[in-house]
Design a protein around this motif. Structure first.
Motif, PDB file in Angstrom:
ATOM      1  N   GLY A  35     106.134  39.226  -6.094  1.00 11.63           N
ATOM      2  CA  GLY A  35     104.804  39.811  -6.036  1.00 11.63           C
ATOM      3  C   GLY A  35     103.759  38.772  -5.699  1.00 11.63           C
ATOM      4  O   GLY A  35     104.070  37.595  -5.526  1.00 11.63           O
ATOM      5  N   TYR A  36     102.526  39.232  -5.594  1.00 13.78           N
ATOM      6  CA  TYR A  36     101.390  38.359  -5.337  1.00 13.78           C
ATOM      7  C   TYR A  36     100.880  37.814  -6.658  1.00 13.78           C
ATOM      8  O   TYR A  36     100.639  38.574  -7.600  1.00 13.78           O
ATOM      9  N   PHE A  37     100.681  36.524  -6.744  1.00 16.34           N
ATOM     10  CA  PHE A  37     100.236  35.886  -7.977  1.00 16.34           C
ATOM     11  C   PHE A  37      98.854  36.413  -8.376  1.00 16.34           C
ATOM     12  O   PHE A  37      97.895  36.334  -7.618  1.00 16.34           O
ATOM     13  N   GLY A  38      98.784  36.976  -9.575  1.00 14.69           N
ATOM     14  CA  GLY A  38      97.512  37.466 -10.110  1.00 14.69           C
ATOM     15  C   GLY A  38      96.955  38.681  -9.397  1.00 14.69           C
ATOM     16  O   GLY A  38      95.793  39.010  -9.576  1.00 14.69           O
ATOM     17  N   ARG A  39      97.757  39.360  -8.595  1.00 14.68           N
ATOM     18  CA  ARG A  39      97.273  40.524  -7.847  1.00 14.68           C
ATOM     19  C   ARG A  39      98.241  41.694  -8.013  1.00 14.68           C
ATOM     20  O   ARG A  39      98.939  42.082  -7.084  1.00 14.68           O
ATOM     21  N   PRO A  40      98.284  42.282  -9.202  1.00 15.73           N
ATOM     22  CA  PRO A  40      99.245  43.366  -9.448  1.00 15.73           C
ATOM     23  C   PRO A  40      99.029  44.593  -8.561  1.00 15.73           C
ATOM     24  O   PRO A  40      99.990  45.259  -8.178  1.00 15.73           O
ATOM     25  N   GLU A  41      97.776  44.894  -8.188  1.00 12.45           N
ATOM     26  CA  GLU A  41      97.521  46.053  -7.331  1.00 12.45           C
ATOM     27  C   GLU A  41      98.118  45.835  -5.942  1.00 12.45           C
ATOM     28  O   GLU A  41      98.742  46.739  -5.366  1.00 12.45           O
ATOM     29  N   ALA A  42      97.924  44.636  -5.402  1.00 12.97           N
ATOM     30  CA  ALA A  42      98.478  44.323  -4.080  1.00 12.97           C
ATOM     31  C   ALA A  42     100.003  44.343  -4.126  1.00 12.97           C
ATOM     32  O   ALA A  42     100.649  44.816  -3.192  1.00 12.97           O
TER      33      ALA A  42
END
Length: 171
Positions: A35-42
């Motif tokens: 996943g994207y670090f610190g970007r759970p929506e993305a």
């Protein structure tokens, strides 16, 4: 695809596409990012049920080789039909006098979006000649409704057309 990597191509409704049909390229396997670090929506938008949605439009041949043909975000939505800017660019690039071309979708009241071509030319090429050539080679809704001749197509350092910058040129 490399061993251990699952790949599939889907349409906009999530239906897996047969060999030779374009769609979004998805990957699944142990080497795919978490996943994207610190970007759970993305992350939630990009990885669905373990499948990474690449945003690339691809075609797989009978031997399993993939060809990337476009980017999903660059597709032009004309009256419910997805139109590839690359398909239009390929037709226009063959017209004598065309040096470079970039195509984007611009807002349209009737059809949601409509194709617009930005062309660098080296002769007295006219909008009418471009439209006539496109009408011969493309379905009607793929023919650019707007054509603008410019001095230079904005490109990335690797030569990729910067469609966002072309869209910004629309007045």
């Amino acid at each position: 695809p490399v061993p251990g990597l699952a790949v599939k191509i889907i349409d906009d409704d999530g239906v897996e596409q047969p060999i030779g049909s374009p769609g979004e390229l998805l990957f699944k396997g142990p080497t795919i990012m978490k996943g994207y670090f610190g970007r759970p929506e993305a992350t939630a938008e990009t990885i669905v049920d373990g499948w990474l949605h690449s945003g690339d439009i691809a075609i797989m041949d009978e031997d399993g080789f993939l060809e990337i043909v476009d980017r999903k975000k660059d597709m032009i939505l004309v009256s419910g039909f997805n139109v590839s800017p690359n398909e239009i660019e390929d037709v226009i690039a063959k017209i004598p006098g065309v040096v470079e071309v970039g195509v984007v979708g611009i807002p349209d009241e009737k059809s949601s979006e409509t194709p617009m071509a930005f062309i660098v030319k080296n002769n007295d090429l006219t909008e009418e000649a471009v439209t006539a050539a496109c009408r011969e080679a493309l379905t009607n809704y793929k023919v650019p409704k707007h054509i603008k001749f410019i001095d230079d197509i904005p490109k990335s350092p690797v030569g990729k057309v910067l469609r966002r910058e072309l869209r910004d040129m629309v007045v």
